[in-house]
Design an enzyme around this catalytic site. Structure first.
Site, PDB file in Angstrom:
ATOM      1  CB  SER A 224     -24.153 -46.208 -69.898  1.00  0.00           C
ATOM      2  OG  SER A 224     -24.795 -45.550 -69.040  1.00  0.00           O
TER       3      SER A 224
ATOM      4  CE1 TYR B 262     -27.361 -45.811 -73.995  1.00  0.00           C
ATOM      5  CE2 TYR B 262     -27.648 -45.297 -71.542  1.00  0.00           C
ATOM      6  CZ  TYR B 262     -26.899 -45.210 -72.543  1.00  0.00           C
ATOM      7  OH  TYR B 262     -25.824 -44.865 -72.751  1.00  0.00           O
TER       8      TYR B 262
END
Length: 320
Positions: free
Chosen positions: A162, A188
């Protein structure tokens, strides 16, 4: 850090996963797609099966993938789809999955993931849950499947990372948030940096004809946002006052979001390419530090020394 010229392809950011392998024949090839029951996972599984591959949809709740598997198998094409239970946060589940596998493995798409858990949660082995699921579970799976990947003769591993990794280096001093305050987005981002570092570290497998690359699918509205509250979604500009999802113009469809994964999994354009990071169907440049909206890949995620340190840390966790 690689000094090789960035690889480019003819595919635009709006190309779909079907577009990037149009004309590619995967008959006889065997693939695993983790988290293949929803979102970009579905649009990763679909074109691989259509191209002739035998795809195992590995997911925590196999029943959720039953409609997809039924649809693909009833289509009468060259490929096929199968179900398997796999909970990446649980290393015993990973071991069980690997023990049940027979024969070579040609493609592994590490697609499953969780994002921005509001409270710190722990996996059964004590790791922070996002790092355990997004990185360690996939590391355990890929390393345990090494012999099956080697037996392929030309295997590919794809790690779905990501853009959130850009601002978050891996914190080797406190990766599990035991001393620093837990932050959902830092956790994350760290897990996604770890996935890129895994690809860098896996350059060691090139001699076994196994390539490993990471990618950024871009912005897509999927189940991944299930832990975000409505206020956060509105702050992102993707939910109106009535609670309706409103994708922004730069958001992709799931089929467009899955394109880079499928390109890396199956396209002849990336034969022999390993240890790199792709975005919008192209190899990404190094992100500019301090930029207002940085894009590309962070230098900290391509650092070979960090990749080696993380590899050793993950191996220690598996042995423990």
């Amino acid at each position: 850090m690689s000094t090789e010229k960035l690889l480019t392809t003819p595919f635009s950011p709006r190309a779909t996963s079907a577009d990037v392998i149009s004309g590619v024949d995967l008959t006889g090839r065997r693939a695993i797609v983790t988290g293949g029951a929803s979102g970009i996972g579905v649009e990763t599984v679909r074109p691989l099966v259509t191209a002739g591959a035998e795809v195992t949809v590995a997911t925590r709740r196999p029943e959720s993938a039953e409609p997809l598997v039924r649809e693909l198998n009833e289509a009468g094409g060259k490929g096929s789809a199968h179900l398997a239970q796999l909970d990446l946060s649980d290393l015993e589940s990973v071991r069980s999955f690997v023990q049940d596998w027979r024969g070579p493995l040609d493609i592994l798409v590490a697609n499953a993931g969780i994002m921005a858990l509001p409270q710190k949660e722990l996996a059964p082995n004590g790791w922070e849950l996002q790092l355990a699921t997004n990185f360690l579970g996939h590391f355990a799976l890929a390393t345990a499947m090494h012999s099956a990947l080697k037996a392929s003769g030309s295997a590919r591993v794809v790690l779905v990372s990501s853009g959130a990794h850009i601002s978050v280096p891996f914190d080797f001093e406190d990766p599990q948030f035991e001393r620093r305050p837990y932050d959902p987005w830092v956790a994350y981002g760290q897990s996604k940096t770890a996935e890129v570092l895994f690809a860098v570290g896996a350059r060691r497998w090139a001699g076994d004809s196994i390539t490993v690359n990471a990618c950024n699918p871009g912005y897509i509205l999927t189940n991944l946002q299930r832990h975000l509250d409505d206020d956060t979604m509105r702050a992102f500009g993707v939910m109106d006052a009535d609670g309706n999802l409103t994708p922004l113009p730069f958001y992709k469809t799931p089929a467009q979001g899955a394109a880079t994964s499928v390109l890396l999994a199956a396209s002849p354009l990336v034969n022999g390419v390993t240890g790199r990071y792709f975005d919008d169907n192209q190899e990404a440049p190094i992100a500019v530090e301090g930029a207002e909206n940085p894009s590309g890949v962070a230098a900290h995620a391509l650092d070979p020394a960090s990749a080696q340190r993380l590899w050793e840390y993950a191996e220690g966790a598996l042995q423990g």
